[in-house]
Design a protein around this motif. Structure first.
Motif, PDB file in Angstrom:
ATOM      1  N   TYR A  54      16.390  17.599 -19.586  1.00  0.00           N
ATOM      2  CA  TYR A  54      17.334  18.540 -18.977  1.00  0.00           C
ATOM      3  C   TYR A  54      18.483  18.825 -19.947  1.00  0.00           C
ATOM      4  CZ  TYR A  54      15.077  17.993 -14.395  1.00  0.00           C
ATOM      5  OH  TYR A  54      14.192  18.016 -13.350  1.00  0.00           O
ATOM      6  N   ARG A  55      18.234  19.737 -20.889  1.00  0.00           N
ATOM      7  CA  ARG A  55      19.214  19.986 -21.962  1.00  0.00           C
ATOM      8  C   ARG A  55      20.559  20.509 -21.430  1.00  0.00           C
ATOM      9  NH1 ARG A  55      18.606  25.582 -22.506  1.00  0.00           N
ATOM     10  NH2 ARG A  55      16.557  26.206 -21.767  1.00  0.00           N
ATOM     11  N   LEU A  56      20.521  21.235 -20.292  1.00  0.00           N
ATOM     12  CA  LEU A  56      21.767  21.836 -19.812  1.00  0.00           C
ATOM     13  C   LEU A  56      22.755  20.804 -19.271  1.00  0.00           C
ATOM     14  CD1 LEU A  56      20.025  24.905 -18.292  1.00  0.00           C
ATOM     15  CD2 LEU A  56      21.569  24.938 -20.252  1.00  0.00           C
ATOM     16  N   PRO A  76       1.796  20.689 -22.250  1.00  0.00           N
ATOM     17  CA  PRO A  76       1.684  21.376 -20.948  1.00  0.00           C
ATOM     18  C   PRO A  76       1.896  20.410 -19.783  1.00  0.00           C
ATOM     19  CG  PRO A  76      -0.012  22.163 -22.442  1.00  0.00           C
ATOM     20  CD  PRO A  76       0.660  21.026 -23.148  1.00  0.00           C
ATOM     21  N   ASN A  77       2.467  20.936 -18.707  1.00  0.00           N
ATOM     22  CA  ASN A  77       2.939  20.131 -17.568  1.00  0.00           C
ATOM     23  C   ASN A  77       1.904  19.139 -17.014  1.00  0.00           C
ATOM     24  OD1 ASN A  77       4.963  21.981 -17.929  1.00  0.00           O
ATOM     25  ND2 ASN A  77       4.453  23.220 -16.140  1.00  0.00           N
ATOM     26  N   ALA A  78       0.643  19.571 -16.947  1.00  0.00           N
ATOM     27  CA  ALA A  78      -0.385  18.734 -16.309  1.00  0.00           C
ATOM     28  C   ALA A  78      -0.675  17.470 -17.111  1.00  0.00           C
ATOM     29  CB  ALA A  78      -1.665  19.537 -16.125  1.00  0.00           C
ATOM     30  N   GLY A 138       4.077  21.857 -30.352  1.00  0.00           N
ATOM     31  CA  GLY A 138       3.998  23.287 -30.070  1.00  0.00           C
ATOM     32  C   GLY A 138       5.340  23.971 -30.259  1.00  0.00           C
ATOM     33  N   GLY A 139       5.510  25.091 -29.546  1.00  0.00           N
ATOM     34  CA  GLY A 139       6.694  25.925 -29.715  1.00  0.00           C
ATOM     35  C   GLY A 139       8.000  25.199 -29.422  1.00  0.00           C
ATOM     36  N   TYR A 140       8.066  24.520 -28.281  1.00  0.00           N
ATOM     37  CA  TYR A 140       9.340  23.886 -27.935  1.00  0.00           C
ATOM     38  C   TYR A 140       9.605  22.653 -28.794  1.00  0.00           C
ATOM     39  CZ  TYR A 140      13.431  22.490 -25.382  1.00  0.00           C
ATOM     40  OH  TYR A 140      14.728  22.154 -25.071  1.00  0.00           O
ATOM     41  N   ALA A 141       8.539  21.928 -29.163  1.00  0.00           N
ATOM     42  CA  ALA A 141       8.709  20.752 -30.033  1.00  0.00           C
ATOM     43  C   ALA A 141       9.351  21.175 -31.360  1.00  0.00           C
ATOM     44  CB  ALA A 141       7.366  20.076 -30.278  1.00  0.00           C
ATOM     45  N   GLN A 144      -2.445  32.074 -22.095  1.00  0.00           N
ATOM     46  CA  GLN A 144      -1.668  30.855 -22.391  1.00  0.00           C
ATOM     47  C   GLN A 144      -1.744  29.849 -21.239  1.00  0.00           C
ATOM     48  OE1 GLN A 144       2.784  31.411 -22.148  1.00  0.00           O
ATOM     49  NE2 GLN A 144       2.180  33.550 -21.943  1.00  0.00           N
ATOM     50  N   TRP A 145      -1.439  28.571 -21.540  1.00  0.00           N
ATOM     51  CA  TRP A 145      -1.561  27.516 -20.524  1.00  0.00           C
ATOM     52  C   TRP A 145      -0.648  27.764 -19.331  1.00  0.00           C
ATOM     53  CZ3 TRP A 145       2.668  24.789 -19.076  1.00  0.00           C
ATOM     54  CH2 TRP A 145       3.732  24.659 -19.972  1.00  0.00           C
ATOM     55  N   ARG A 146       0.492  28.439 -19.544  1.00  0.00           N
ATOM     56  CA  ARG A 146       1.424  28.706 -18.429  1.00  0.00           C
ATOM     57  C   ARG A 146       0.783  29.561 -17.330  1.00  0.00           C
ATOM     58  NH1 ARG A 146       5.064  27.879 -22.587  1.00  0.00           N
ATOM     59  NH2 ARG A 146       6.970  26.801 -21.965  1.00  0.00           N
ATOM     60  N   GLU A 180       9.391  16.362 -21.001  1.00  0.00           N
ATOM     61  CA  GLU A 180       9.887  17.712 -20.734  1.00  0.00           C
ATOM     62  C   GLU A 180       9.792  18.055 -19.242  1.00  0.00           C
ATOM     63  OE1 GLU A 180      11.668  20.220 -21.344  1.00  0.00           O
ATOM     64  OE2 GLU A 180      12.284  19.148 -23.123  1.00  0.00           O
ATOM     65  N   LYS A 181      10.565  19.057 -18.859  1.00  0.00           N
ATOM     66  CA  LYS A 181      10.529  19.560 -17.490  1.00  0.00           C
ATOM     67  C   LYS A 181       9.342  20.499 -17.330  1.00  0.00           C
ATOM     68  CE  LYS A 181      11.035  23.489 -17.687  1.00  0.00           C
ATOM     69  NZ  LYS A 181      10.428  24.605 -18.464  1.00  0.00           N
ATOM     70  N   PRO A 182       8.766  20.660 -16.169  1.00  0.00           N
ATOM     71  CA  PRO A 182       8.905  19.774 -15.025  1.00  0.00           C
ATOM     72  C   PRO A 182       8.299  18.410 -15.372  1.00  0.00           C
ATOM     73  CG  PRO A 182       7.072  21.287 -14.674  1.00  0.00           C
ATOM     74  CD  PRO A 182       7.710  21.684 -15.954  1.00  0.00           C
TER      75      PRO A 182
HETATM   76  P1  NAD Z   1       3.381  25.342 -26.336  1.00  0.00           P
HETATM   77  O1  NAD Z   1       2.140  25.979 -25.834  1.00  0.00           O
HETATM   78  O2  NAD Z   1       4.184  26.059 -27.358  1.00  0.00           O
HETATM   79  O3  NAD Z   1       3.058  23.886 -26.911  1.00  0.00           O
HETATM   80  C1  NAD Z   1       2.247  22.970 -26.226  1.00  0.00           C
HETATM   81  C2  NAD Z   1       1.659  21.990 -27.208  1.00  0.00           C
HETATM   82  O4  NAD Z   1       0.808  21.085 -26.502  1.00  0.00           O
HETATM   83  C3  NAD Z   1       0.799  22.667 -28.284  1.00  0.00           C
HETATM   84  O5  NAD Z   1       1.091  22.131 -29.533  1.00  0.00           O
HETATM   85  C4  NAD Z   1      -0.626  22.329 -27.869  1.00  0.00           C
HETATM   86  O6  NAD Z   1      -1.497  22.222 -28.971  1.00  0.00           O
HETATM   87  C5  NAD Z   1      -0.418  20.964 -27.212  1.00  0.00           C
HETATM   88  N1  NAD Z   1      -1.500  20.591 -26.299  1.00  0.00           N
HETATM   89  C6  NAD Z   1      -1.988  19.341 -26.201  1.00  0.00           C
HETATM   90  N2  NAD Z   1      -2.998  19.289 -25.334  1.00  0.00           N
HETATM   91  C7  NAD Z   1      -3.155  20.538 -24.851  1.00  0.00           C
HETATM   92  C8  NAD Z   1      -4.041  21.114 -23.906  1.00  0.00           C
HETATM   93  N3  NAD Z   1      -4.972  20.378 -23.256  1.00  0.00           N
HETATM   94  N4  NAD Z   1      -3.925  22.424 -23.644  1.00  0.00           N
HETATM   95  C9  NAD Z   1      -2.975  23.179 -24.248  1.00  0.00           C
HETATM   96  N5  NAD Z   1      -2.109  22.675 -25.168  1.00  0.00           N
HETATM   97  C10 NAD Z   1      -2.195  21.369 -25.464  1.00  0.00           C
HETATM   98  O7  NAD Z   1       4.262  25.032 -25.045  1.00  0.00           O
HETATM   99  P2  NAD Z   1       5.819  24.692 -25.041  1.00  0.00           P
HETATM  100  O8  NAD Z   1       6.571  25.940 -24.766  1.00  0.00           O
HETATM  101  O9  NAD Z   1       6.160  23.909 -26.237  1.00  0.00           O
HETATM  102  O10 NAD Z   1       5.925  23.792 -23.703  1.00  0.00           O
HETATM  103  C11 NAD Z   1       5.628  22.419 -23.695  1.00  0.00           C
HETATM  104  C12 NAD Z   1       6.445  21.714 -22.604  1.00  0.00           C
HETATM  105  O11 NAD Z   1       7.822  21.888 -22.900  1.00  0.00           O
HETATM  106  C13 NAD Z   1       6.246  22.254 -21.189  1.00  0.00           C
HETATM  107  O12 NAD Z   1       6.279  21.218 -20.260  1.00  0.00           O
HETATM  108  C14 NAD Z   1       7.431  23.177 -20.977  1.00  0.00           C
HETATM  109  O13 NAD Z   1       7.810  23.315 -19.623  1.00  0.00           O
HETATM  110  C15 NAD Z   1       8.496  22.473 -21.790  1.00  0.00           C
HETATM  111  N6  NAD Z   1       9.538  23.386 -22.291  1.00  0.00           N
HETATM  112  C16 NAD Z   1      10.840  23.064 -22.073  1.00  0.00           C
HETATM  113  C17 NAD Z   1      11.840  23.896 -22.528  1.00  0.00           C
HETATM  114  C18 NAD Z   1      13.281  23.535 -22.322  1.00  0.00           C
HETATM  115  O14 NAD Z   1      14.142  24.362 -22.595  1.00  0.00           O
HETATM  116  N7  NAD Z   1      13.577  22.326 -21.886  1.00  0.00           N
HETATM  117  C19 NAD Z   1      11.514  25.074 -23.205  1.00  0.00           C
HETATM  118  C20 NAD Z   1      10.181  25.363 -23.433  1.00  0.00           C
HETATM  119  C21 NAD Z   1       9.189  24.513 -22.974  1.00  0.00           C
END
Ligand code: NAD
Length: 332
Positions: free
Chosen positions: A125-127, A76-78, A10-13, A164-166, A97-99
């Motif tokens: 924990y990138r910071l 997502p966290n769960a 997803g976005g952060y990956a 969104q999942w958040r 990833e956090k949490p």
């Molecule tokens: P996102 O929505 O952009 O990406 C989530 C990915 O998970 C998507 O590719 C989605 O397809 C996939 N996914 C798999 N199973 C899923 C389901 N059942 N429901 C929804 N999506 C599902 O979210 P993100 O921003 O990439 O966040 C992902 C994790 O990274 C979270 O735990 C978030 O807290 C963490 N995060 C950390 C930082 C950081 O700076 N360390 C920044 C952003 C996000």
């Protein structure tokens, strides 16, 4: 080289994958996604062959892949707990990833699974690898600020898309506190340099229509530390420009704003502006994690499962304090 598979594209990956391009000791060698098109496009972009691409059903097979050392969970966290346990059982190191999980009980299960499998568990924990943050922590360790009396951590943003999942308790485990407030929790600990012994907290909702039951919008919380310092923090999904740390000691202060965004971060102390060049946080983080996993070189502030668990215990206590209106004592 640390050879990493990314789980969840997803976005952060995407941000992590781009940052890894500049790493000296990390390479993406595996991809895990539920979307075949993403596996194909990311596979060709990052040079990951078809036999190292997996979906959510079959990724336990990373255990048979000699080109993967660690799996980085960015979903997502769960989903973190179950996925981490599966990765551990496949005998690969877990970066999560956090949490780290939804609560301390889940965190403990993850730690136990990694221990039983003989793999390491790290939290994103990138910071803990960021140069201005570590410079301030070093100054505090060297006594530049004197005895620490106060920390302020303000972490928040205005969240968009309600679908969104958040914004879903089932996937996020909570609201702003789980997502962004955790930066103030974690930051209070590394800035003060002690573990808190009590928590008080109050929740407010300026928009109860939008933020449903279990998805916290705004929480103010206070932490008490054994040396007498207190932290006053705010976590929110409904305010803009809220990314600030302030550390106050008897001999000086440090101020960061922005303090936890992707940077460049800005920092100053009683001695003046910190003039340290910005490096992409995730590049530093991943090279730092490679040094930890390959050479056993520990970062200034830990990034292991125990560190993630401490934050989860504090998050649990904050929610308990909000629900009960009572001070919660902590043993970390
Ligand atoms: P996102 O929505 O952009 O990406 C989530 C990915 O998970 C998507 O590719 C989605 O397809 C996939 N996914 C798999 N199973 C899923 C389901 N059942 N429901 C929804 N999506 C599902 O979210 P993100 O921003 O990439 O966040 C992902 C994790 O990274 C979270 O735990 C978030 O807290 C963490 N995060 C950390 C930082 C950081 O700076 N360390 C920044 C952003 C996000």
């Amino acid at each position: 080289m640390l050879r990493v598979a990314l789980l969840g594209l997803g976005g952060y990956a995407k941000r992590v994958a781009e940052a890894i391009k500049d790493c000296k000791r990390v390479k993406i060698t595996g991809l895990i996604s539920g979307t075949p098109d993403k596996l194909k496009s990311w596979g060709s972009l990052y040079g990951v062959p078809e036999n190292s691409r997996y979906n959510y059903e079959n990724f336990d097979r990373v255990g048979d892949n000699p080109d993967i050392d660690a799996v980085y969970i960015i979903t997502p966290n769960a989903l973190h707990k179950e996925q981490a346990i599966r990765v551990a059982r496949a005998k690969k190191h877990v970066i999560c990833e956090k949490p780290m999980a939804l609560n301390a009980k889940e965190g403990e299960e993850m730690i136990a699974a990694c221990k039983a499998a003989g793999v390491q568990l790290l939290v994103g924990y990138r910071l803990h690898f960021e140069n201005k943050t570590t410079a301030i922590i070093r100054m505090r360790q060297e006594g530049e600020f004197g005895r620490i009396r106060f920390f302020q951590g303000l972490s928040g943003f205005k969240i968009g898309d309600p679908s969104q999942w958040r914004m879903q308790k089932k996937l996020a485990g909570g609201g702003a506190l789980m997502d962004i407030g955790i930066y103030a929790v974690n930051g209070a600990r590394y800035m003060v340099g002690e573990e808190p012994i009590w928590v008080t907290a109050q929740e407010t909702k300026t928009d109860p229509e939008r933020f449903k039951e279990g998805v916290d919008e705004t929480i103010q919380f206070q932490l008490g530390f054994p040396g007498g310092a207190v932290a006053s923090c705010l976590s929110t999904y409904n305010m803009s420009y809220l990314d600030r740390f302030f550390l106050n000691g008897e001999k000086g202060f440090a101020e960061m704003q922005p303090s936890t965004g992707y940077g460049p971060l800005k920092a100053r102390t009683h001695k003046g502006e910190l003039d340290i060049p910005h490096v992409t946080h995730q590049t530093l983080q991943m090279d730092g994690m490679a040094a930890l996993l390959l050479d056993g070189k520990k970062p200034l502030v830990p990034v292991d499962g125990e560190e993630g668990l401490k934050d989860l215990k504090i998050l649990d206590a904050i929610y308990a304090a909000c629900a009960s209106g009572k001070k919660q004592m902590l043993k970390l």
